[in-house]
Motif scaffolding. Structure first.
Motif, PDB file in Angstrom:
ATOM      1  N   LYS A 182       0.827  -1.208   0.000  1.00 37.13           N
ATOM      2  CA  LYS A 182       0.000   0.000   0.000  1.00 37.13           C
ATOM      3  C   LYS A 182       0.863   1.261   0.000  1.00 37.13           C
ATOM      4  CE  LYS A 182      -0.433  -0.022   5.059  1.00 37.13           C
ATOM      5  NZ  LYS A 182      -1.373  -0.031   6.211  1.00 37.13           N
ATOM      6  N   ASN A 183       0.197   2.384  -0.281  1.00 37.93           N
ATOM      7  CA  ASN A 183       0.832   3.700  -0.142  1.00 37.93           C
ATOM      8  C   ASN A 183      -0.230   4.727   0.229  1.00 37.93           C
ATOM      9  OD1 ASN A 183      -0.541   4.392  -2.477  1.00 37.93           O
ATOM     10  ND2 ASN A 183       1.288   4.464  -3.772  1.00 37.93           N
ATOM     11  N   ASN A 184       0.178   5.961   0.411  1.00 41.59           N
ATOM     12  CA  ASN A 184      -0.756   7.003   0.844  1.00 41.59           C
ATOM     13  C   ASN A 184      -1.585   7.571  -0.301  1.00 41.59           C
ATOM     14  OD1 ASN A 184       0.128   6.837   3.524  1.00 41.59           O
ATOM     15  ND2 ASN A 184       1.810   8.282   3.155  1.00 41.59           N
ATOM     16  N   ALA A 185      -1.322   7.125  -1.533  1.00 34.61           N
ATOM     17  CA  ALA A 185      -2.045   7.648  -2.702  1.00 34.61           C
ATOM     18  C   ALA A 185      -3.272   6.814  -3.049  1.00 34.61           C
ATOM     19  CB  ALA A 185      -1.103   7.727  -3.892  1.00 34.61           C
ATOM     20  N   GLY A 186      -3.561   5.773  -2.266  1.00 33.20           N
ATOM     21  CA  GLY A 186      -4.764   4.981  -2.495  1.00 33.20           C
ATOM     22  C   GLY A 186      -4.538   3.533  -2.862  1.00 33.20           C
TER      23      GLY A 186
ATOM     24  N   LEU B 199      -3.908  -0.198  -2.258  1.00 34.00           N
ATOM     25  CA  LEU B 199      -4.084  -1.137  -1.150  1.00 34.00           C
ATOM     26  C   LEU B 199      -4.365  -2.508  -1.746  1.00 34.00           C
ATOM     27  CD1 LEU B 199      -4.319  -1.836   1.837  1.00 34.00           C
ATOM     28  CD2 LEU B 199      -6.736  -1.167   1.727  1.00 34.00           C
TER      29      LEU B 199
ATOM     30  N   THR C 236      -8.276   5.384  -8.597  1.00 28.74           N
ATOM     31  CA  THR C 236      -7.513   4.135  -8.636  1.00 28.74           C
ATOM     32  C   THR C 236      -8.170   3.137  -9.576  1.00 28.74           C
ATOM     33  OG1 THR C 236      -8.744   3.250  -6.742  1.00 28.74           O
ATOM     34  CG2 THR C 236      -6.678   4.430  -6.255  1.00 28.74           C
TER      35      THR C 236
END
Length: 286
Positions: A186-190, A192, A241
């Motif tokens: 995952k990352n903070n940009a969406g 997951l 996303t």
């Protein structure tokens, strides 16, 4: 530890190489498998084994260049294969299953054909060309038990001979004490995503979210694969996303992570468990 037992499989290369007829047998099993390239079918059509009732799978590619198959039965089995030389163009090899002791009859091969078709569709590994579901013939309870064992060996030998058409994706996953090991990327940009190492590479599960656009560091190869996944409906637009509609196997955890994050990535460091253990550390554990 698995409760299954080891098995001995005997392969015989009739021409002394893998480009000709190959037979496969299991210890203490009355069945026998034959893998034949399409261009060799006429050469071996007169073999006595092929005059028996049997089931078969044609293997090739569909118009999208995806792995494809056709499942059928014949009495004798070779007559149906010869018909397909004329009527079906997609296939390049066939695997035939017959019985060494004339155990199979019309009812039993119809039963096997139906079950093979059902399992192949459920596994969703190959495009199945059969337009209609084969009829399930009636067999006795005792016969059904024997045919289910025969079917289990068909599945095993089909995989051994190079085709995972019957192998459910769950059977390939990393397990620990019979529990599936799930990793997160995952990352903070969406982004997951959930996935797991498998015997075929790294599987990303459905309902995982991918970054829509890639950074300049993302390789052209991954961009092209993502575009194809969108065309094939494996990735759907989800606003900012993309979301996956089915499990998808990548050849490595790094390729999977790069696809999800939209940038160059090292999978063993990007994928972690809920407890924060990286895939690299997990694989290093003894």
């Amino acid at each position: 530890m698995s409760n299954s037992f080891g098995k001995t499989i005997r392969l015989f290369l009739v021409e002394g190489n893998v480009n000709g007829l190959i037979s496969a047998e299991l210890s203490n099993w009355t069945g026998k498998a034959f893998k034949i390239p399409r261009i060799k079918v006429k050469e071996y059509a007169s073999r006595e084994e092929f005059r028996s009732p049997g089931v078969y799978i044609l293997f090739g590619k569909n118009e999208k260049n995806e792995s494809a198959a056709y499942i059928g039965e014949g009495e004798p089995v070779i007559d149906r294969i010869k018909e397909h030389l004329i009527k079906k163009d997609f296939w390049n090899e066939v695997i035939i299953f017959v019985s060494k002791d004339k155990y199979l009859n019309k009812a039993s091969i119809k039963f096997l054909e139906n079950k093979m078709h059902s399992i192949g569709n459920l596994a969703n590994r190959f495009y199945i060309f059969n337009t209609n579901t084969p009829t399930l013939s009636g067999v006795s309870e005792a016969e059904q038990a024997e045919l289910e064992e025969f079917l289990s060996n068909i599945k095993l030998l089909t995989s051994t001979l190079g085709h995972n058409i019957f192998e459910n994706i769950q059977e390939t996953l990393e397990v620990n004490k019979h529990t599936e090991i799930t990793f997160i990327c995952k990352n903070n940009a969406g982004a997951l995503a959930y996935g797991s190492p498998s015997t075929e590479g790294f599987i990303v599960f459905d309902n995982s979210t991918f970054i829509k656009d890639g950074q300049p560091s993302l390789s052209e190869s991954i961009r092209n694969e993502k575009a194809k996944m969108i065309i094939d409906g494996i990735l759907l637009d989800n606003g900012d996303t993309l979301i996956s509609t089915k499990p998808y196997t990548f050849n490595s955890s790094s390729r999977a992570a790069a696809m999800i994050l939209g940038r160059s990535a090292t999978g063993p460091g990007e994928w972690t468990t809920d407890e924060g253990i990286t895939l690299k550390k997990f694989e290093a554990q003894i």
